[in-house]
Enzyme design. Structure first.
Site, PDB file in Angstrom:
ATOM      1  N   ASP A   1      20.924  43.845  27.025  1.00  0.00           N
ATOM      2  CA  ASP A   1      20.785  43.173  28.320  1.00  0.00           C
ATOM      3  C   ASP A   1      19.909  44.000  29.242  1.00  0.00           C
ATOM      4  O   ASP A   1      20.098  45.195  29.384  1.00  0.00           O
ATOM      5  CB  ASP A   1      22.165  42.983  28.926  1.00  0.00           C
ATOM      6  CG  ASP A   1      22.139  42.179  30.217  1.00  0.00           C
ATOM      7  OD1 ASP A   1      23.212  41.793  30.660  1.00  0.00           O
ATOM      8  OD2 ASP A   1      21.059  41.947  30.764  1.00  0.00           O
TER       9      ASP A   1
ATOM     10  N   PRO B   1      34.897  42.260  52.598  1.00  0.00           N
ATOM     11  CA  PRO B   1      33.525  42.573  53.021  1.00  0.00           C
ATOM     12  C   PRO B   1      33.361  44.042  53.434  1.00  0.00           C
ATOM     13  O   PRO B   1      32.240  44.529  53.509  1.00  0.00           O
ATOM     14  CB  PRO B   1      33.274  41.647  54.218  1.00  0.00           C
ATOM     15  CG  PRO B   1      34.453  40.776  54.347  1.00  0.00           C
ATOM     16  CD  PRO B   1      35.543  41.282  53.489  1.00  0.00           C
TER      17      PRO B   1
ATOM     18  N   GLU C   1      41.434  36.881  58.695  1.00  0.00           N
ATOM     19  CA  GLU C   1      40.599  38.008  59.133  1.00  0.00           C
ATOM     20  C   GLU C   1      40.856  39.266  58.316  1.00  0.00           C
ATOM     21  O   GLU C   1      40.191  40.274  58.495  1.00  0.00           O
ATOM     22  CB  GLU C   1      40.821  38.304  60.616  1.00  0.00           C
ATOM     23  CG  GLU C   1      40.607  37.105  61.537  1.00  0.00           C
ATOM     24  CD  GLU C   1      39.313  36.367  61.262  1.00  0.00           C
ATOM     25  OE1 GLU C   1      38.238  36.998  61.308  1.00  0.00           O
ATOM     26  OE2 GLU C   1      39.384  35.155  61.001  1.00  0.00           O
TER      27      GLU C   1
ATOM     28  N   ARG D   1      32.313  39.982  30.538  1.00  0.00           N
ATOM     29  CA  ARG D   1      31.178  39.838  29.615  1.00  0.00           C
ATOM     30  C   ARG D   1      30.783  41.163  28.976  1.00  0.00           C
ATOM     31  O   ARG D   1      30.024  41.186  28.017  1.00  0.00           O
ATOM     32  CB  ARG D   1      29.976  39.161  30.293  1.00  0.00           C
ATOM     33  CG  ARG D   1      29.352  39.946  31.399  1.00  0.00           C
ATOM     34  CD  ARG D   1      28.186  39.206  32.039  1.00  0.00           C
ATOM     35  NE  ARG D   1      27.025  39.114  31.155  1.00  0.00           N
ATOM     36  CZ  ARG D   1      26.211  40.137  30.877  1.00  0.00           C
ATOM     37  NH1 ARG D   1      26.436  41.322  31.401  1.00  0.00           N
ATOM     38  NH2 ARG D   1      25.180  39.961  30.076  1.00  0.00           N
TER      39      ARG D   1
HETATM   40  N1  4FD Z   1      31.629  40.334  50.337  1.00  0.00           N
HETATM   41  C1  4FD Z   1      33.850  39.372  50.508  1.00  0.00           C
HETATM   42  C2  4FD Z   1      35.200  39.503  50.222  1.00  0.00           C
HETATM   43  C3  4FD Z   1      36.133  38.753  50.935  1.00  0.00           C
HETATM   44  C4  4FD Z   1      35.688  37.890  51.928  1.00  0.00           C
HETATM   45  C5  4FD Z   1      38.306  38.521  53.657  1.00  0.00           C
HETATM   46  C6  4FD Z   1      38.908  40.745  55.172  1.00  0.00           C
HETATM   47  C7  4FD Z   1      37.860  38.592  54.963  1.00  0.00           C
HETATM   48  C8  4FD Z   1      33.474  38.486  51.508  1.00  0.00           C
HETATM   49  C9  4FD Z   1      39.346  40.678  53.875  1.00  0.00           C
HETATM   50  C10 4FD Z   1      38.179  39.697  55.729  1.00  0.00           C
HETATM   51  C11 4FD Z   1      39.031  39.571  53.100  1.00  0.00           C
HETATM   52  C12 4FD Z   1      32.813  40.162  49.780  1.00  0.00           C
HETATM   53  C13 4FD Z   1      37.952  37.326  52.805  1.00  0.00           C
HETATM   54  N2  4FD Z   1      34.368  37.770  52.177  1.00  0.00           N
HETATM   55  N3  4FD Z   1      36.518  37.147  52.719  1.00  0.00           N
HETATM   56  O1  4FD Z   1      33.084  40.635  48.699  1.00  0.00           O
END
Ligand code: 4FD
Length: 215
Positions: free
Chosen positions: A168, A87, A115, A153
């Site tokens: 596309d 994230p 985490e 794709r």
């Molecule tokens: N928004 C995404 C990617 C992974 C995830 C995770 C740290 C949590 C959302 C590293 C904390 C990985 C995304 C696993 N959530 N969760 O792309």
């Protein structure tokens, strides 16, 4: 394109990658997907891959040893960049999918759980950190599948040529995110009619109509 996926949840990929268009793409040797279970690399007697964070705090952190060994193993066969789905990563866009698909023949995708991963792995073995959107999921597995789908794709032959990404609406060639409304048979569905112009055969008029309806 060769993808190597590192995960502690390999079964998560069965549903999607073994069905759909990506299954055919693998059969036709347009893409290759190799899934590796990080847990198989754990030297812990209970195959542990996580531990409590130094300094305290909530949640668990993925330990460096299984990550180091699994990434090092995969790097012997796959010479592409190591991409960590998180994230905190840079937002994945259509433009990024196009760049990765053009620039590389091989990609390594690391899926985290808990985490996050030990920072020493991030600092030394991760080339890029990508996020599929501003939300938190239980793991990087869905983001990895989204990334593989968007990149695959774009490889010639993966999707039918009539739907090829060249025309596309989300491709760079058109440089807009707009799309006109689509209709298919039947001409009337529950009393709702298809705009007559589309069944008229007047290609020039259809083109104009579609331009007027772009959203
Ligand atoms: N928004 C995404 C990617 C992974 C995830 C995770 C740290 C949590 C959302 C590293 C904390 C990985 C995304 C696993 N959530 N969760 O792309």
């Amino acid at each position: 394109m060769r993808f190597d996926i590192l995960t502690i949840f390999p079964q998560a990929f069965d549903s999607y990658l073994k069905e759909s268009i990506l299954k055919r793409a693998q059969k036709n040797k347009l893409i290759e997907i190799h899934i590796h279970d990080i847990r198989d690399f754990s030297k812990d007697k209970h195959k542990k891959v996580d531990d409590v964070p130094f300094g305290g705090g909530t949640g668990m952190v993925m330990t460096p040893q299984p990550l180091y060994d699994s990434i090092t193993f995969v790097k012997k066969k796959n010479k592409g960049p190591v991409i960590f789905l998180s994230p905190q990563g840079k937002i994945f866009t259509q433009s990024k999918a196009e760049k990765l698909s053009k620039k590389y023949d091989e990609l390594i995708l690391l899926c985290g759980r808990y985490e996050g991963i030990d920072q020493r792995i991030r600092d030394t073995l991760i080339d890029e950190e990508i996020s599929i959107g501003n939300y938190v999921l239980t793991g990087g597995e869905l983001p990895a599948m989204v990334t593989i789908d968007a990149i695959s794709r774009l490889i010639p032959g993966v999707i039918g040529k009539e739907q090829s990404h060249i025309q596309d609406s989300f491709s760079k060639a058109l440089k807009r995110k707009k799309e006109y409304p689509h209709y298919t048979r039947p001409k009337t569905f529950k009393g709702m009619k298809v705009p007559e112009i589309l069944t008229s055969g007047h290609h020039e008029k259809i083109k104009k109509w579609r331009e007027s309806k772009l959203k």
